[in-house]
Design an enzyme around this catalytic site. Sequence first.
Site, PDB file in Angstrom:
ATOM      1  N   LYS A  95       1.109  -1.170  -0.236  1.00  0.00           N
ATOM      2  CA  LYS A  95       0.000  -0.087   0.020  1.00  0.00           C
ATOM      3  C   LYS A  95       0.875   1.071  -0.161  1.00  0.00           C
ATOM      4  CE  LYS A  95      -3.157   2.757   2.856  1.00  0.00           C
ATOM      5  NZ  LYS A  95      -4.085   3.005   4.007  1.00  0.00           N
ATOM      6  N   GLY A 156      -8.394   9.011   9.091  1.00  0.00           N
ATOM      7  CA  GLY A 156      -8.720   9.200  10.614  1.00  0.00           C
ATOM      8  C   GLY A 156      -9.859  10.090  10.764  1.00  0.00           C
ATOM      9  N   GLY A 184     -11.221   7.960   5.510  1.00  0.00           N
ATOM     10  CA  GLY A 184     -12.228   8.708   5.799  1.00  0.00           C
ATOM     11  C   GLY A 184     -13.250   8.151   6.227  1.00  0.00           C
ATOM     12  N   ASN A 205      -9.908   1.733   9.201  1.00  0.00           N
ATOM     13  CA  ASN A 205      -9.015   1.502  10.257  1.00  0.00           C
ATOM     14  C   ASN A 205      -9.756   2.089  11.520  1.00  0.00           C
ATOM     15  OD1 ASN A 205      -5.274   0.850  11.143  1.00  0.00           O
ATOM     16  ND2 ASN A 205      -7.250   0.829  12.511  1.00  0.00           N
ATOM     17  N   THR A 206      -9.561   3.714  11.572  1.00  0.00           N
ATOM     18  CA  THR A 206      -9.826   4.251  12.827  1.00  0.00           C
ATOM     19  C   THR A 206     -11.369   4.031  13.154  1.00  0.00           C
ATOM     20  OG1 THR A 206      -8.052   5.741  12.120  1.00  0.00           O
ATOM     21  CG2 THR A 206      -9.710   6.371  13.903  1.00  0.00           C
TER      22      THR A 206
END
Lengths: 256, 64
Positions: A95, A156, A184, A205-206
């Site tokens: 990535k 995030g 996002g 992720n976040t």
Amino acid sequence: MKRFYGTELPNPLMLGTAQYPSPAILERTFRESGAGVATVSLRREGAGGAGQTFWAMIRDLGVQVLPNTAGCHTVKEAVTTAHMAREVFGTPWIKLEVIGHTDSLQPDVFQLVEAARILTGEGFQVFPYTTEDLVVGERLLAAGCEVLMPWGAPIGSGRGLSNEYALRAMRAEFPDVPLVVDAGIGLPSHAAHAMELGYDAVLLNTAVARAGDPVAMARAMALAVEAGQLAHRADPIEPRDMATPSTPVIGKAFLS
Amino acid sequence: MKIVLNGETTEIRAETLSDLLAECEFPGRVATAVNEEFVPAPLRNGHRLKDGDRVEVLAPMQGG
């Protein structure tokens, strides 16, 4: 589902592995969401070999590992990190992140294209974290990328899809290229939205790791991407400004 | 000699990169760079260190 460099994923959910309350919760989140891809990173090894414990856990999950070049700001830094990641993780997948703006973590697309060109030439299978710019997308494909990962919103931020128009245009411009909304996403509705636009996967992720209950949120995300994908394939209706009755008018009794 | 290992000035006895990993007891799965250049695992044996080298030893870590 489209293949990512020849690999068919079990579902369209790609999950990051950072910021979870504990390794046990990270592990349960992956097992219960069914996410087939885990993004990972490289950092300085500390005393006690914390990285080795983490790697053993990820390996046991049996998911496809996608190492990132997070935090890199130059072509050289990203390329060197990719070389190190390939050796450690034993995969050509990378990535590719080359950050250009400190506050928004917006990719430096000029350096991104150059780094992608170098890495694809060396046999890497590059997943470029990019903006929704169509010309940059063209350049990345010309540089050898076979996947594009435009941002939904800054990393995030949890803002969802900031520029739906541009993401829709990107989908139309590159109908055969696997496209992933990366970054996002804050809510399952955002993830479903990306899939309803015809995107092939969502990377987040976040939104999961920082939720009060990461395991439940990951399951919600998995259901959302599945729902969004089904909806896209079901050929949704076009929105319209005026109402149209869904109940037939013909045959209505005269009762006034 | 003195090198900078993962950002910390460190006195070492090792003369090669592979000896350094053994001396500092780094576990198996790591990647190395010296003075910002990647050194693949097969080349660590022959990579002689010199005073002031900046060595990075990286391992798998959580990422997004």
